[in-house]
Design an enzyme around this catalytic site. Structure first.
Site, PDB file in Angstrom:
ATOM      1  N   CYS A 117     -62.978  77.950   2.055  1.00  0.00           N
ATOM      2  CA  CYS A 117     -61.964  78.081   1.002  1.00  0.00           C
ATOM      3  C   CYS A 117     -62.525  78.648  -0.298  1.00  0.00           C
ATOM      4  CB  CYS A 117     -61.300  76.735   0.741  1.00  0.00           C
ATOM      5  SG  CYS A 117     -60.459  76.061   2.189  1.00  0.00           S
ATOM      6  N   HIS A 177     -57.974  76.659  -6.114  1.00  0.00           N
ATOM      7  CA  HIS A 177     -57.681  76.739  -4.682  1.00  0.00           C
ATOM      8  C   HIS A 177     -56.496  75.840  -4.364  1.00  0.00           C
ATOM      9  CE1 HIS A 177     -57.844  76.369  -0.431  1.00  0.00           C
ATOM     10  NE2 HIS A 177     -58.441  75.201  -0.418  1.00  0.00           N
ATOM     11  N   ASN A 198     -51.852  75.911   2.343  1.00  0.00           N
ATOM     12  CA  ASN A 198     -53.271  76.127   2.091  1.00  0.00           C
ATOM     13  C   ASN A 198     -53.729  77.322   2.911  1.00  0.00           C
ATOM     14  OD1 ASN A 198     -56.079  76.069   2.099  1.00  0.00           O
ATOM     15  ND2 ASN A 198     -56.240  73.856   2.292  1.00  0.00           N
TER      16      ASN A 198
END
Length: 325
Positions: free
Chosen positions: A112, A252, A282
């Site tokens: 990520c 994020h 996500n």
């Protein structure tokens, strides 16, 4: 020499996956999914779409905004943990798609946090004078690596791509600071155990479900909140800034509870935190550039604004960047 963001772009697949669609398979109601994640829907790639396809469209959108053509690109640096294949690199497939014959191309894998790691690589090339124009893109098709019955992961992840065109710049605008960190001792918190050289594909690994994302959500949540707040404080302190001095925070998009916890610890008003999680879920490394593109295209940013980027993910990896537009 300084690297500045000349344009951004993003792309998501057409297929919307709602909480209602997932509820039965994960044995949660739609309200429970929303409460756990802050997500209303996410996008999943079609059968004929791979990571390079999403990335290609995101880079094209970024090039259009930056006013450059494929022939102008000196490099394509791509972040992903869901590549089209193990080799060649997904970046090379994007170079082929764009006909960017003057660009070298390489992949970066940092989960990520991948966009920040790729951005750092690109910045160094520009600062050194080796390149003038670089496409930095993060792309993920995590839907192909989900256990659709696992409530810890199936309700979280979406597919998408985000890109930025970096060019040489002068003056105050550009990337002012970028710091990266890793802790491999905690690599087991989130991983896809099989499919590599340690545990190759086999009937047993497939039967045991080792080719999908496995995540220790509670431990990962605590680590993410701590590391994101620490790196934010560190970068702001180095520049003699307070959170109130930053106009826009782009973190994020992991889940809604995480963003709320980070905002509370840093005492950041929620209207300064960019939110795309509710629509796209996500999207791992792609979430940061997708959210940045959303911010830069909605008319809220003014010349001279300070933007903070922060990300945390598997590895473990985390980092932050301070950018002045």
């Amino acid at each position: 020499m300084i690297a500045r963001i000349a344009g951004t772009g993003s792309y998501v697949p057409e297929h919307r996956v709602t909480n209602q669609e997932l509820a039965a398979s994960v044995h949660l109601d739609t309200a429970g999914i929303l409460r756990r994640t802050g997500i209303h829907e996410r996008r999943w790639a079609g059968k004929d779409q791979a990571a390079s396809d999403l990335a290609t469209e995101a880079v094209r959108a970024a090039m259009e905004q930056a006013g450059c053509a494929a022939k102008d690109l000196d490099a394509i640096i791509l972040a992903t943990t869901s590549p089209d294949m193990w080799f060649p690199s997904t970046a090379c497939l994007v170079q082929r798609n764009l006909h960017a014959s003057n660009a070298f191309a390489l992949d970066v894998s940092a989960s990520c946090c991948g966009f920040l790691f790729a951005l750092s690589v690109a910045e160094q090339f520009i600062r050194s004078g080796q390149t003038k124009t670089i496409a930095v893109v993060a792309t993920e098709v995590k839907s192909r690596f989900l256990d659709r019955n696992d409530p810890a992961t199936a309700i979280l992840f979406g597919d998408g791509a985000g890109a930025a065109i970096l060019k040489t710049g002068t003056g105050g605008a550009g990337i002012r600071s970028l710091r990266l960190y890793s802790d491999g001792s905690k690599s087991g918190m989130i991983q896809i155990p099989a499919g590599g050289s340690r545990q190759p594909i086999s009937e047993r690994s497939l039967a045991e479900g080792h080719h999908v994302i496995r995540m220790k959500g509670g431990s990962l949540f605590k680590a993410a909140v701590l590391r994101l707040t620490d790196v934010t404080h560190e970068i702001l302190k180095a520049h003699h800034l307070q959170p109130d001095d930053i106009q826009h925070f782009v973190f994020h998009q992991a889940n809604g509870r995480l963003l709320s916890a980070v905002a509370k610890r840093l005492r950041i008003p929620r209207d300064r935190i960019v939110m795309t999680l509710d629509r796209y879920g996500n999207t791992s490394s792609a979430s940061l550039p997708m959210a940045l593109d959303h911010l830069l295209r909605n008319g809220r940013v003014r010349p001279g604004d300070l933007i903070f980027l922060g990300a945390f993910g598997g590895g473990l990896n985390w980092g932050g960047a301070l950018i002045r537009l």
